[in-house]
Design an enzyme around this catalytic site. Structure first.
Site, short mmCIF file in Angstrom:
data_model
loop_
_atom_site.label_atom_id
_atom_site.label_comp_id
_atom_site.label_asym_id
_atom_site.label_seq_id
_atom_site.Cartn_x
_atom_site.Cartn_y
_atom_site.Cartn_z
N LYS A 119 3.10 3.84 -5.72
CA LYS A 119 2.59 5.18 -5.37
C LYS A 119 3.72 6.21 -5.35
CE LYS A 119 -1.49 3.93 -2.61
NZ LYS A 119 -1.37 2.45 -2.56
N GLU A 179 2.66 -1.39 7.93
CA GLU A 179 2.59 -2.41 6.87
C GLU A 179 3.86 -3.26 6.84
OE1 GLU A 179 1.29 -2.76 2.16
OE2 GLU A 179 1.91 -0.81 2.96
N HIS A 188 -1.22 8.74 -4.97
CA HIS A 188 -2.28 7.89 -4.42
C HIS A 188 -3.59 8.19 -5.14
CE1 HIS A 188 -4.63 5.45 -1.95
NE2 HIS A 188 -4.36 5.92 -0.75
N HIS A 246 0.85 -1.19 0.00
CA HIS A 246 0.00 0.00 0.00
C HIS A 246 0.88 1.24 0.00
CE1 HIS A 246 -3.60 2.30 0.46
NE2 HIS A 246 -3.24 2.79 1.63
#
Length: 416
Positions: free
Chosen positions: A337, A316, A342, A305
């Site tokens: 990203k 994460e 994002h 992510h």
């Protein structure tokens, strides 16, 4: 219960680093930053004055001008990406049962531009309601799959998933389930978002979620770097054609890979912050591996992510180490990203495409803009910093997490 296998047969993308699938993939491998000063509005009074905008987009090249005026920008992006994915799939819709082809789409916000324009116009008036007759259908998040289905006559399952930044990953997971269970043979899935406007930038600034690195915006999205200060807002769309395996084989389709499994979980912790120990992230990856019947040691790559937020990147990473143990050090981790910014509800889709193409080409795109290590993040992990890395990839995962604690994870497998 025996379920049907699902494969990926078509891809389409419009992103801040490329307006086609080919351009997007080239931008990823070259480590291009999509960040620039905002052109959609005058951002001089905003804390953040840059974003990852789609560049050179002329909607008239893709959609009739009259029809385009009935659509918010996020829906226009959805049309462009889904059209490309269907072309890429080689599906001949004249020979298919369109009642067995659906559209399941993701959007975290939907028509924010339309909402802002209409409400501001009303506020400037004398109180007499003079709203555009297309205000509501342009604004609502579920209009994108509706328009795609109308455009192609697709009469199968049709709806939108909304789970903030996990929306399009949830759409892929729903599409996977519907095909597995026999409700459809083909589903066009993905997500789109277009929130680079005053309300989007201002709203996320109020949450202190965005980077404010206006003096160095090209490198502002710097996941896992100790100087990271928030995410960079992006826009665009990604589309994937999911198809039942035997159906794809019967028509001689090019099969990119198998969508072998998916996981879902909730942090149950905070409106916007991740659980500091990454509990939800850990659960979603374990659930995904179990659904795919894949052992942790089989995973070669994970598109994290990785939003470039101080808390999220640490949580994460902790989850990855707990789920994969010593094998975590053998996995290529990355955050695309760092290049695209994002894309909110579209993030899961464009990052799933990156994972699919990593398997197709046996190379992992980089995490760019990394300079300074963070002592809270294990530097022995391979984050694919600053340069793409070639390697054998048979299994790739993609994580997507959203405000509200929504976690989604998808797993792709190479088909021999």
């Amino acid at each position: 219960m025996q379920t049907r296998r699902v494969v990926i047969t078509g891809l389409g993308a419009i992103t801040p680093i490329g307006n086609t699938l080919e351009e997007y993939w080239k931008g990823l491998l070259e480590g291009i930053s999509g960040a620039n000063l905002i052109t959609h509005f005058d951002a001089s009074k905003f804390k953040t004055q840059f974003a990852c905008e789609v560049k050179g987009f002329d909607v008239a090249q893709f959609i009739d001008k009259k029809e385009a005026r009935k659509m918010d920008r996020f829906a226009q992006f959805a049309i462009v990406a889904s059209d490309e994915a269907l072309r890429n799939s080689g599906l001949d819709l004249t020979k298919e049962d369109k009642g067995r082809i659906g559209v399941i789409w993701g959007a975290g916000i939907g028509g924010l531009t339309t909402f802002q324009e209409e409400v501001l116009a009303f506020g400037k008036g004398d109180g007499t309601p003079r709203f555009n007759p297309f205000f509501i259908p342009k604004m609502i998040a579920d209009i994108a799959p509706g328009i795609i289905s109308i455009r192609h006559g697709l009469r199968g399952p049709n709806f939108t998933t909304v789970s903030a930044c996990a929306s399009s990953a949830n759409a892929l997971i729903d599409a996977l389930s519907y095909i597995r269970l026999g409700y459809a043979d083909v589903i066009v899935s993905g997500g789109s978002e277009a929130a680079v406007i005053e309300a989007g930038i201002g709203g996320f600034n109020a949450l202190h979620a965005l980077s404010t690195r206006n003096d160095d915006y090209k490198t502002a999205s710097r996941p896992f770097d100790v100087t990271r200060d928030g995410f960079v807002l992006g826009e665009g769309a990604g589309a994937l054609v999911l198809e039942e395996y035997e159906h794809a084989k019967a028509r001689g389709a090019k099969i990119y890979c198998e969508l072998a499994g998916a996981g879902l979980s909730a942090d149950a912790y905070h409106l916007t912050a991740p659980h500091p120990e990454g509990i939800g992230a850990k659960d979603v990856m374990k659930n995904c591996l179990a659904d795919a019947k894949v052992a942790p040691e089989q995973v070669d790559a994970i598109n994290l992510h990785g939003t470039s937020t101080p808390l999220g990147d640490i949580a994460e990473t902790k989850a990855v180490k707990e789920v994969f143990g010593d094998h975590a050090y053998q996995i290529n981790l990355n955050s695309t990203k760092s290049m695209t910014g994002h894309l909110l509800g579209a993030a899961g889709a464009i990052e799933a495409i990156a994972s699919v193409l990593s398997i197709e080409h046996q190379i992992v795109p980089p995490t760019i803009n990394f300079v300074n290590p963070d002592e809270n993040i294990d530097q022995k992990l391979n984050f694919t910093f600053n340069k793409a890395q070639k390697r054998s990839i048979k299994v790739a995962m993609s994580n997507t997490f959203g405000f509200g604690g929504h976690n989604a994870c998808v797993l792709f497998k190479k088909i021999d």
